[in-house]
Design an enzyme around this catalytic site. Structure first.
Site, PDB file in Angstrom:
ATOM      1  N   SER A 126       0.844  -1.193   0.000  1.00  0.00           N
ATOM      2  CA  SER A 126       0.000   0.000   0.000  1.00  0.00           C
ATOM      3  C   SER A 126       0.876   1.236   0.000  1.00  0.00           C
ATOM      4  O   SER A 126       1.981   1.227   0.569  1.00  0.00           O
ATOM      5  CB  SER A 126      -0.863  -0.036   1.269  1.00  0.00           C
ATOM      6  OG  SER A 126      -1.320   1.263   1.598  1.00  0.00           O
ATOM      7  N   TYR A 151      -2.023  -0.757  10.611  1.00  0.00           N
ATOM      8  CA  TYR A 151      -2.293  -1.320   9.278  1.00  0.00           C
ATOM      9  C   TYR A 151      -1.096  -1.075   8.358  1.00  0.00           C
ATOM     10  O   TYR A 151      -0.558  -1.994   7.730  1.00  0.00           O
ATOM     11  CB  TYR A 151      -3.568  -0.707   8.672  1.00  0.00           C
ATOM     12  CG  TYR A 151      -3.611  -0.843   7.167  1.00  0.00           C
ATOM     13  CD1 TYR A 151      -3.861  -2.079   6.574  1.00  0.00           C
ATOM     14  CD2 TYR A 151      -3.344   0.249   6.333  1.00  0.00           C
ATOM     15  CE1 TYR A 151      -3.846  -2.222   5.201  1.00  0.00           C
ATOM     16  CE2 TYR A 151      -3.328   0.120   4.956  1.00  0.00           C
ATOM     17  CZ  TYR A 151      -3.580  -1.118   4.395  1.00  0.00           C
ATOM     18  OH  TYR A 151      -3.559  -1.256   3.031  1.00  0.00           O
ATOM     19  N   LYS A 155       2.052  -3.606   6.479  1.00  0.00           N
ATOM     20  CA  LYS A 155       2.483  -3.624   5.071  1.00  0.00           C
ATOM     21  C   LYS A 155       3.995  -3.401   4.971  1.00  0.00           C
ATOM     22  O   LYS A 155       4.666  -4.022   4.146  1.00  0.00           O
ATOM     23  CB  LYS A 155       1.720  -2.572   4.264  1.00  0.00           C
ATOM     24  CG  LYS A 155       0.227  -2.873   4.132  1.00  0.00           C
ATOM     25  CD  LYS A 155      -0.004  -4.185   3.399  1.00  0.00           C
ATOM     26  CE  LYS A 155      -1.459  -4.604   3.356  1.00  0.00           C
ATOM     27  NZ  LYS A 155      -1.657  -5.940   2.771  1.00  0.00           N
TER      28      LYS A 155
HETATM   29  C1  UD1 Z   1      -7.105   5.571   3.389  1.00  0.00           C
HETATM   30  C2  UD1 Z   1      -6.161   5.172   4.460  1.00  0.00           C
HETATM   31  C3  UD1 Z   1      -4.981   4.463   3.836  1.00  0.00           C
HETATM   32  C4  UD1 Z   1      -5.457   3.221   3.101  1.00  0.00           C
HETATM   33  C5  UD1 Z   1      -6.480   3.647   2.076  1.00  0.00           C
HETATM   34  C6  UD1 Z   1      -7.098   2.402   1.479  1.00  0.00           C
HETATM   35  C7  UD1 Z   1      -6.517   6.766   6.272  1.00  0.00           C
HETATM   36  C8  UD1 Z   1      -5.932   7.948   6.992  1.00  0.00           C
HETATM   37  N1  UD1 Z   1      -5.784   6.337   5.207  1.00  0.00           N
HETATM   38  O1  UD1 Z   1      -6.406   6.443   2.499  1.00  0.00           O
HETATM   39  O2  UD1 Z   1      -4.036   4.084   4.804  1.00  0.00           O
HETATM   40  O3  UD1 Z   1      -4.388   2.590   2.465  1.00  0.00           O
HETATM   41  O4  UD1 Z   1      -7.510   4.413   2.684  1.00  0.00           O
HETATM   42  O5  UD1 Z   1      -8.185   2.715   0.703  1.00  0.00           O
HETATM   43  O6  UD1 Z   1      -7.522   6.241   6.646  1.00  0.00           O
HETATM   44  N2  UD1 Z   1     -12.319  12.320   2.622  1.00  0.00           N
HETATM   45  C9  UD1 Z   1     -13.289  13.287   2.856  1.00  0.00           C
HETATM   46  N3  UD1 Z   1     -14.487  12.876   3.356  1.00  0.00           N
HETATM   47  C10 UD1 Z   1     -14.764  11.558   3.638  1.00  0.00           C
HETATM   48  C11 UD1 Z   1     -13.776  10.596   3.390  1.00  0.00           C
HETATM   49  C12 UD1 Z   1     -12.552  11.022   2.889  1.00  0.00           C
HETATM   50  O7  UD1 Z   1     -13.079  14.469   2.610  1.00  0.00           O
HETATM   51  O8  UD1 Z   1     -15.871  11.275   4.116  1.00  0.00           O
HETATM   52  C13 UD1 Z   1     -11.031  12.734   2.044  1.00  0.00           C
HETATM   53  C14 UD1 Z   1      -9.839  12.384   2.918  1.00  0.00           C
HETATM   54  O9  UD1 Z   1      -9.507  13.432   3.769  1.00  0.00           O
HETATM   55  C15 UD1 Z   1      -8.767  12.135   1.851  1.00  0.00           C
HETATM   56  C16 UD1 Z   1      -9.528  11.673   0.628  1.00  0.00           C
HETATM   57  O10 UD1 Z   1     -10.883  12.013   0.857  1.00  0.00           O
HETATM   58  O11 UD1 Z   1      -8.142  13.349   1.536  1.00  0.00           O
HETATM   59  C17 UD1 Z   1      -9.426  10.187   0.406  1.00  0.00           C
HETATM   60  O12 UD1 Z   1      -9.754   9.523   1.618  1.00  0.00           O
HETATM   61  P1  UD1 Z   1      -9.838   7.929   1.698  1.00  0.00           P
HETATM   62  O13 UD1 Z   1     -10.692   7.424   0.613  1.00  0.00           O
HETATM   63  O14 UD1 Z   1     -10.181   7.585   3.099  1.00  0.00           O
HETATM   64  O15 UD1 Z   1      -8.363   7.448   1.331  1.00  0.00           O
HETATM   65  P2  UD1 Z   1      -6.964   7.806   2.007  1.00  0.00           P
HETATM   66  O16 UD1 Z   1      -7.104   8.742   3.132  1.00  0.00           O
HETATM   67  O17 UD1 Z   1      -6.061   8.238   0.915  1.00  0.00           O
END
Ligand code: UD1
Length: 337
Positions: A126, A151, A155
């Site tokens: 990841s 997590y 990895k």
């Molecule tokens: C998350 C995990 C990462 C994992 C990946 C797998 C965290 C901090 N990181 O990554 O370790 O490998 O998922 O899929 O959990 N966002 C919003 N609103 C929401 C949800 C997300 O604004 O309701 C934003 C987040 O701040 C981020 C982006 O969307 O900037 C993507 O979020 P997400 O899909 O959770 O992925 P990651 O944070 O990149």
């Protein structure tokens, strides 16, 4: 290479990879303990491809049951190892469970690789192994910063374990560092089926559009990016699936053993949260209720992949657009509802 064992093959990326393997004339067999996925996924794979893979409901931590599969199946040419827990928040609350499942499962599998002389192994890693990133895009030579969750640590440990084990085991290994896989197969029979209430952005977007959540919370719009929201490297799950088939093809051409390559699997471009939401609203014509809130603890501000190594080594690059990702994710949300 013909017979490929896919651990975690009923999971999200696993099931899409099994579809791609079957469509490329591989014989795929699945091991999954079904703790985080459903047996119906096998039906979805069959509906998508017209082929039904063999399936064993086995936990990788049950080593004797695992060995039975290797005894029964005879020659296995390659393994793609997805089976692992993947929820960041859950891993913070239950680190022992995460280490046991993710590390012990891999250890048992590596014992089988050695004992049953499997030559080709692909490990699901990841981009979370990079920790907080200082320079963009991130390449495989970028120094790893401290992992931000148990997590992510599992990895890092997995990659280290393989790096050491490649000396002892006469096989070739690839660790694929996924960025943000989203979307679903266009046929609509398989997709992401989170075991817990989803916290990732795309399931939150589609779930909000479907009325499962009142509104979408946007974690920050004042960050130092082009529109103030976080940047990620979203990649269609079928593109991710194809990277595995490409990895197996690469491995099968090697004429040496004891190697381990680490390869990013991303699109190479960063998309902001606001851009992704706008793309969803445009392709579906649905406006999502949303609210800006503070940044999420532990989130990196921006991350996207350097894709030079995957292009060069695997002769693979992404083909799907952000619009494809949003449309197929929405199609899946509706058909799965
Ligand atoms: C998350 C995990 C990462 C994992 C990946 C797998 C965290 C901090 N990181 O990554 O370790 O490998 O998922 O899929 O959990 N966002 C919003 N609103 C929401 C949800 C997300 O604004 O309701 C934003 C987040 O701040 C981020 C982006 O969307 O900037 C993507 O979020 P997400 O899909 O959770 O992925 P990651 O944070 O990149």
């Amino acid at each position: 290479m013909k017979k490929v064992l896919v651990t975690g093959g009923t999971g999200y990326i696993g099931s899409h990879t099994v579809v791609d393997l079957l469509e490329n004339s591989y014989d795929a067999l699945i091991i999954d303990n079904l703790s985080r996925s459903k047996i119906e996924v096998i039906d979805g794979i069959e509906k998508t491809t017209g082929k039904r893979p063999s399936f064993y409901a086995i936990d990788l931590c049950d080593k004797s049951a695992l060995e039975e599969v290797f005894k029964l199946e005879g020659q296995i040419d390659g393994i793609i190892h997805f089976a692992a827990y993947k929820y960041v928040g859950e891993s913070v609350a239950q680190p022992l469970m995460y280490y046991r499942n993710n590390v012990e499962g891999l250890l048992n599998l590596l014992d089988m690789v050695k004992l049953y002389k499997v030559k080709n192994f692909v490990f699901s890693s990841s981009c979370s192994v990079y920790g907080n990133i200082d320079s963009l895009p991130v390449s495989e030579t970028t120094k790893l910063n401290p992992a931000q969750s148990p997590y992510a640590s599992t990895k890092v440990v997995g990659e280290m374990l393989i790096e050491d084990a490649k000396i002892e085991i006469p096989a070739n290994f690839i660790s694929l560092r996924y960025f943000n896989p989203v979307g679903a197969h266009t046929a609509g029979f398989i997709g992401e089926n989170p075991a817990v209430t989803p916290s990732n952005l795309v399931p939150r977007i589609t779930g909000t559009a479907a009325g499962k959540f009142d509104k979408l919370m946007i974690f920050g719009n004042q960050l130092p990016t082009r529109d103030g929201s976080c940047i990620r490297d979203y990649i269609h799950v079928m593109d991710v699936a194809e990277a595995h088939t490409a990895a197996l093809k690469y491995l099968s051409k090697l004429n040496h053993l004891h190697s381990h390559e680490i390869i990013n699997v991303g699109s190479g471009s960063g998309v902001t949260v606001l851009e992704l939401i706008a793309a969803f609203e445009k392709v579906t014509g649905i406006e999502i209720p949303k609210e800006i809130t503070t940044p999420r603890e532990g989130d990196v501000i921006a991350v996207y992949s350097d894709t030079n190594k995957s292009t060069k080594l695997l002769n693979w690059e992404t083909r799907k657009t952000i619009e494809d990702m949003m449309l197929t994710a929405w199609h899946w949300e509706k058909s799965n509802a």
